[in-house]
Design an enzyme around this catalytic site. Structure first.
Site, short mmCIF file in Angstrom:
data_model
loop_
_atom_site.label_atom_id
_atom_site.label_comp_id
_atom_site.label_asym_id
_atom_site.label_seq_id
_atom_site.Cartn_x
_atom_site.Cartn_y
_atom_site.Cartn_z
N GLY A 18 0.83 -0.99 0.01
CA GLY A 18 0.06 -0.01 -0.07
C GLY A 18 0.65 1.25 0.04
O GLY A 18 0.47 2.24 -0.85
N SER A 135 -0.45 -7.08 -9.33
CA SER A 135 0.69 -7.99 -9.09
C SER A 135 2.02 -7.41 -9.44
O SER A 135 2.41 -6.56 -10.02
CB SER A 135 0.59 -9.13 -10.36
N LYS A 189 -6.59 -12.64 -11.22
CA LYS A 189 -5.32 -12.72 -10.89
C LYS A 189 -5.03 -13.90 -9.88
O LYS A 189 -3.92 -14.30 -9.72
CB LYS A 189 -5.40 -11.38 -9.64
N HIS A 192 -3.38 -16.08 -12.41
CA HIS A 192 -1.93 -15.48 -12.48
C HIS A 192 -1.30 -16.16 -11.44
O HIS A 192 -0.17 -16.65 -11.78
CB HIS A 192 -2.05 -13.85 -12.46
N ASN A 193 -1.66 -16.19 -10.27
CA ASN A 193 -0.92 -16.51 -9.17
C ASN A 193 -0.70 -18.26 -9.23
O ASN A 193 0.36 -18.56 -8.91
CB ASN A 193 -1.57 -16.31 -7.74
N GLU A 196 1.93 -18.65 -11.67
CA GLU A 196 3.26 -18.32 -11.04
C GLU A 196 3.86 -19.44 -10.10
O GLU A 196 4.91 -19.65 -10.03
CB GLU A 196 3.01 -17.23 -10.17
N HIS A 469 -22.81 -47.35 -14.94
CA HIS A 469 -22.78 -46.00 -15.39
C HIS A 469 -22.99 -45.70 -16.68
O HIS A 469 -23.05 -44.70 -17.25
CB HIS A 469 -21.57 -45.47 -14.93
#
Length: 500
Positions: A18, A135, A189, A192-193, A196, A469
């Protein structure tokens, strides 16, 4: 105070991110008001601004009402506090003093559904709201991050000038765009992480193979990483890895490489876990990213790993790092070249998986996200910035409906070119007992994706055997069921309890 004398924007939360973002905004010429629950951080921010010659652009407040009233209308406030309850408490405090049309922007790593809830709550008070991924870490916040805002487009238009000036700048423009409505910004975001996580794990595996299998010294590793960063692997994470490998320990007298003294336990804050959970919910395969999360979990059980190493040593199986590699200079060079190729190929798979996840969520939520634009805003400022993001953008610009980066002509050619090196690296690692979960997972993903027929036919037959199934056939229409043996002759009974 006349409106023109008031601050263009406000910021709440003056921890490292910040404070640096506030100084960044001030440096770009915008007057900014700042506030923090504990006043000492406000004082620190003001002192830094004065020291950097920005004292006339950054003004600190210790009263929430005075802070809000110091802003130009419509008031725009960026929040950079811990996700969850602290964000809700901050919003509550701000909204007590805000007026209809004012704007709240959460710049933290937040779960996208929380943002969507807060948008509705803000609308009930006639306020506008955005969830904005940021980021780049503290360096990015100070000098230009990548920003991923989503929510109310009217809010974005109101602060677009400030955001555009404050983000990283590339040859493709400012690294910010309006991502989409609702929680789209936070979701992008989050992915994105996740990418990363995968990228960091892949690089650590490349480091491990070269160090353990190839016997490279830290100096040789740093040289190799620097060479890679000057070519197709050019990226922030490769760049800082070279710096880390070259860093000497300045905390003790005998020095030596600092990285060798760092405990092998990796922390996390949750976004990687969210990414994997969302992929499971959306039935999107992301093995590179998922295995990177598992690798962090395994790193956390350090004591168990140490005990297991001793157990298997007693049983006659030494750990990989106990081996003494004996490679000739030519063999060592070949390994370096192969690892470089394997890392690049694996990174393509990781980014492809992340993009597929974003697309799947966009389809589900009807966000209409532009994958090429996501790649563009990641080109600068953010942690996963890399040279080949420009080519990812071009791939999606050429075909917005591209099912995967793996079938883009240019990337496909590069994967074919690196195919043999990729396999040699994974094989060498397996033979040496060196785990490469994300690199191996990337290769398995590549092999599975490019294969027209998989052994899933047997899995589906098994499901039909024990759970009735049913299955589809390649030569007939519709769904079918078979009584495979006397073991499942009571095929008319639905066995939901045995679903798999």
């Amino acid at each position: 105070m006349a409106d023109e004398e008031k601050s263009r924007v406000g910021l709440v939360g003056l921890a490292v991110m910040g404070q640096n973002l506030a100084l960044n905004v001030a440096e770009k010429g915008f007057k900014i008001s700042v506030f923090n629950r504990s006043g000492d951080k406000t004082d620190n921010a003001v002192a830094r601004a004065q020291k950097e010659g920005l004292g006339d652009k950054l003004v600190g407040y210790k009263d929430m009402k005075e802070f809000v009233n110091s802003l130009q209308k419509p008031r725009s406030v960026i929040i950079l506090v811990k996700a969850g309850a602290p964000v809700d408490a901050t919003i509550k405090g701000l909204s007590e003093h805000m007026e209809p049309g004012d704007i709240i922007i959460d710049g933290g790593n937040e779960w996208y559904e929380n943002t969507e809830r807060r948008i509705e709550e803000a609308h009930a008070k006639n306020l506008l709201y955005m969830g904005m991924g940021v980021s780049g870490g503290e360096e990015g916040a100070r000098n230009g991050p990548s920003m991923m805002p989503g929510g109310d487009v009217e809010a974005y238009e109101a602060v677009k000038e400030v955001l555009t000036a404050s983000t990283a700048q590339t040859d493709s423009g400012a690294c910010v765009t309006f991502v989409g409505k609702g929680g789209a910004g936070n979701f992008v975001k989050m992915v994105h992480n996740g990418i990363e996580y995968g990228d960091m794990q892949l690089i650590s595996e490349a480091y491990d193979v070269l160090k353990t299998v190839g016997g490279l010294t830290n100096a040789e590793l740093a040289t190799a990483f620097n060479e890679w960063n000057a070519a197709e692997l050019d990226s922030f994470l490769i760049e800082i890895s070279a710096l880390i490998l070259a860093k000497e320990d300045d905390q003790v007298a005998d020095g030596g490489p600092l990285v060798d003294k760092i405990l092998d336990k990796t922390g996390m804050k949750g976004t990687g876990k969210w990414t994997v959970q969302q992929a499971a919910e959306l039935s999107v395969a992301i093995p590179t990213i998922a295995s990177s999360l598992d690798a962090r979990f395994i790193s956390g059980v350090k004591d168990e790993r140490v005990a297991a190493e001793a157990c298997y040593k007693t049983a006659g199986l030494a750990a990989a790092d106990a081996a003494t590699p004996k490679l000739s200079a030519e063999e060592k060079k070949q390994l370096v070249d192969d690892v470089r190729a394997a890392l690049y190929a694996s990174k393509i798979c990781s980014y492809a998986q992340g993009m597929n996840l974003i697309r799947a969520k966009s389809t589900e939520q009807e966000w209409g996200l532009d994958l090429g634009e996501m790649a563009r805003i990641w080109k600068g400022g953010c942690i996963i910035r890399a040279r080949f993001l420009d080519r990812i953008k071009k791939a999606y610009d050429k075909d917005a409906n591209l099912p995967s980066l793996l079938v883009d002509g240019e990337f496909a050619a590069e994967l074919v070119e690196r195919n043999e090196s990729w396999r040699r690296v994974v094989t060498a690692a397996i033979n040496a007992g060196v785990a490469t979960p994300s690199m191996s997972g990337s290769l398995a993903y590549f092999d599975s994706y490019r294969r027209g027929r998989l052994p899933a036919n047997l899995v589906q037959a098994q499901r039909d055997f024990f759970g009735s199934h049913t299955y589809e056939r390649t030569d007939m229409e519709g769904w079918h069921h078979t009584v495979w043996s006397d073991m499942n002759s009571a095929d008319s009974i639905t066995t939901d309890g045995y679903n798999a």
